[in-house]
Design an enzyme around this catalytic site. Sequence first.
Site, PDB file in Angstrom:
ATOM      1  N   LYS A 188      -7.589   8.148  -1.608  1.00 55.09           N
ATOM      2  CA  LYS A 188      -8.848   8.704  -1.097  1.00 55.09           C
ATOM      3  C   LYS A 188      -9.353   9.850  -1.960  1.00 55.09           C
ATOM      4  O   LYS A 188      -9.552  10.973  -1.508  1.00 55.09           O
ATOM      5  CB  LYS A 188      -8.684   9.145   0.362  1.00 55.09           C
ATOM      6  CG  LYS A 188      -8.326   7.995   1.295  1.00 55.09           C
ATOM      7  CD  LYS A 188      -8.382   8.402   2.752  1.00 55.09           C
ATOM      8  CE  LYS A 188      -8.108   7.252   3.686  1.00 55.09           C
ATOM      9  NZ  LYS A 188      -6.701   6.771   3.667  1.00 55.09           N
ATOM     10  N   ASP A 197     -13.765  14.565  -5.557  1.00 52.13           N
ATOM     11  CA  ASP A 197     -13.803  15.848  -6.273  1.00 52.13           C
ATOM     12  C   ASP A 197     -15.060  15.827  -7.132  1.00 52.13           C
ATOM     13  O   ASP A 197     -15.888  14.924  -6.966  1.00 52.13           O
ATOM     14  CB  ASP A 197     -12.513  16.013  -7.115  1.00 52.13           C
ATOM     15  CG  ASP A 197     -12.145  17.470  -7.350  1.00 52.13           C
ATOM     16  OD1 ASP A 197     -13.043  18.263  -7.702  1.00 52.13           O
ATOM     17  OD2 ASP A 197     -10.972  17.834  -7.178  1.00 52.13           O
ATOM     18  N   THR A 231     -11.955   7.004  10.497  1.00 48.62           N
ATOM     19  CA  THR A 231     -12.065   6.537  11.890  1.00 48.62           C
ATOM     20  C   THR A 231     -11.689   7.616  12.902  1.00 48.62           C
ATOM     21  O   THR A 231     -11.910   7.445  14.093  1.00 48.62           O
ATOM     22  CB  THR A 231     -11.217   5.278  12.130  1.00 48.62           C
ATOM     23  OG1 THR A 231      -9.926   5.516  11.592  1.00 48.62           O
ATOM     24  CG2 THR A 231     -11.844   4.066  11.489  1.00 48.62           C
ATOM     25  N   LYS A 244       0.851  -1.204   0.000  1.00 54.10           N
ATOM     26  CA  LYS A 244       0.000   0.000   0.000  1.00 54.10           C
ATOM     27  C   LYS A 244       0.878   1.241   0.000  1.00 54.10           C
ATOM     28  O   LYS A 244       1.778   1.373   0.843  1.00 54.10           O
ATOM     29  CB  LYS A 244      -0.905   0.031   1.231  1.00 54.10           C
ATOM     30  CG  LYS A 244      -1.800   1.277   1.255  1.00 54.10           C
ATOM     31  CD  LYS A 244      -2.896   1.165   2.301  1.00 54.10           C
ATOM     32  CE  LYS A 244      -2.530   1.714   3.652  1.00 54.10           C
ATOM     33  NZ  LYS A 244      -2.524   3.187   3.729  1.00 54.10           N
ATOM     34  N   ASP A 291      -3.588   4.291  -1.917  1.00 51.69           N
ATOM     35  CA  ASP A 291      -4.547   4.804  -0.927  1.00 51.69           C
ATOM     36  C   ASP A 291      -4.606   6.316  -1.067  1.00 51.69           C
ATOM     37  O   ASP A 291      -4.031   7.055  -0.271  1.00 51.69           O
ATOM     38  CB  ASP A 291      -4.070   4.383   0.472  1.00 51.69           C
ATOM     39  CG  ASP A 291      -5.109   4.671   1.536  1.00 51.69           C
ATOM     40  OD1 ASP A 291      -6.247   5.040   1.183  1.00 51.69           O
ATOM     41  OD2 ASP A 291      -4.779   4.516   2.727  1.00 51.69           O
ATOM     42  N   ARG A 349       3.340  -0.835  10.686  1.00 55.75           N
ATOM     43  CA  ARG A 349       4.446  -0.810  11.643  1.00 55.75           C
ATOM     44  C   ARG A 349       4.885  -2.155  12.216  1.00 55.75           C
ATOM     45  O   ARG A 349       6.100  -2.343  12.427  1.00 55.75           O
ATOM     46  CB  ARG A 349       4.123   0.197  12.765  1.00 55.75           C
ATOM     47  CG  ARG A 349       4.206   1.636  12.263  1.00 55.75           C
ATOM     48  CD  ARG A 349       3.473   2.598  13.154  1.00 55.75           C
ATOM     49  NE  ARG A 349       2.041   2.371  13.112  1.00 55.75           N
ATOM     50  CZ  ARG A 349       1.155   3.069  13.820  1.00 55.75           C
ATOM     51  NH1 ARG A 349       1.562   4.026  14.626  1.00 55.75           N
ATOM     52  NH2 ARG A 349      -0.127   2.810  13.713  1.00 55.75           N
TER      53      ARG A 349
HETATM   54  O1  C5P Z   1       1.212   0.768  11.055  1.00 54.02           O
HETATM   55  P1  C5P Z   1      -0.197   0.265  10.990  1.00 54.02           P
HETATM   56  O2  C5P Z   1      -0.299  -1.252  10.838  1.00 54.02           O
HETATM   57  O3  C5P Z   1      -1.066   0.796  12.087  1.00 54.02           O
HETATM   58  O4  C5P Z   1      -0.726   0.869   9.606  1.00 54.02           O
HETATM   59  C1  C5P Z   1      -2.047   0.752   9.194  1.00 54.02           C
HETATM   60  C2  C5P Z   1      -2.248   1.417   7.873  1.00 54.02           C
HETATM   61  O5  C5P Z   1      -3.655   1.489   7.628  1.00 54.02           O
HETATM   62  C3  C5P Z   1      -1.746   2.848   7.774  1.00 54.02           C
HETATM   63  O6  C5P Z   1      -1.338   3.066   6.423  1.00 54.02           O
HETATM   64  C4  C5P Z   1      -2.943   3.689   8.108  1.00 54.02           C
HETATM   65  O7  C5P Z   1      -2.954   4.943   7.509  1.00 54.02           O
HETATM   66  C5  C5P Z   1      -4.068   2.838   7.530  1.00 54.02           C
HETATM   67  N1  C5P Z   1      -5.365   3.083   8.154  1.00 54.02           N
HETATM   68  C6  C5P Z   1      -5.611   2.877   9.508  1.00 54.02           C
HETATM   69  N2  C5P Z   1      -6.831   3.134  10.039  1.00 54.02           N
HETATM   70  C7  C5P Z   1      -7.806   3.589   9.255  1.00 54.02           C
HETATM   71  C8  C5P Z   1      -7.593   3.807   7.895  1.00 54.02           C
HETATM   72  C9  C5P Z   1      -6.346   3.542   7.381  1.00 54.02           C
HETATM   73  O8  C5P Z   1      -4.737   2.446  10.225  1.00 54.02           O
HETATM   74  N3  C5P Z   1      -8.983   3.809   9.773  1.00 54.02           N
END
Ligand code: C5P
Length: 233
Positions: free
Chosen positions: A66, A69, A119, A37, A64, A210
């Site tokens: 989003k 427009d 979220t 992603k 991603d 992460r």
């Molecule tokens: O590092 P981590 O596993 O938390 O990353 C989750 C990914 O999913 C990130 O790219 C974050 O922006 C995305 N994301 C999220 N929660 C959301 C929408 C997207 O963690 N509600």
Amino acid sequence: MNIETARDKLIVALDLPSVADARAMVATLGDAASFYKIGMELTYAGGLPLARELVASGKKVFLDLKLHDIPNTVARATAQVAELGAAFLTIHAYPQTMKAARSALGGSPMQLLAVTVLTSYDEADLVAAGYAFGVKEMVARRAAQARDAGVHGIVLSPEELAAMRALLGPDMLLVTPGVRPAGADLGDQKRVMTPGRAIAAGANHLVVGRPITQATDPRASVIAIVEEIAGAA
Ligand code: C5P
């Protein structure tokens, strides 16, 4: 499920500060990961050529971005992203935007994922933004509108998986972040699920950042998650 199928269910979020860092992570993961992603930050730091590069090397790419427009702009932007060879593209779940993006796909195999309600929004944020519905109602309303517009799936939190699978039926793609292997650092994620439970709850793909990119051994982390996914279904 076999390992190849399980591998395609894991989407590694390349939330890294530069294209050089992202490219190094992809090299470290090698054939252990097949789906990446790329979000807004990396896109604006030169990530689109990296997306092309990943597609050319046989990886799948989730952009991603989003999009939201006027319909003409959304349609033209969607066509450009499809031309890049991305597998998934996110758009905001506004009916006009979803219909415009859908109409621009033509024969492209790219699939659209709708973001229902960010979220970070709670009830008070929705009221402040002028909406008449609460978060739960808004998510359900927009998810149904996504399905009706021919959008392929939605991005959702793990705790919504069971309800959304029941609401949307078996064909919509459910793609969830907020996934943490047992014992992993939660970071800023508050409502998490393990990879196995998220798959068992109906997720088609998991987005994990992460726990992989900050791991001392990122490749081992990917292999463990893919094995857990394979064992879950
Ligand atoms: O590092 P981590 O596993 O938390 O990353 C989750 C990914 O999913 C990130 O790219 C974050 O922006 C995305 N994301 C999220 N929660 C959301 C929408 C997207 O963690 N509600």
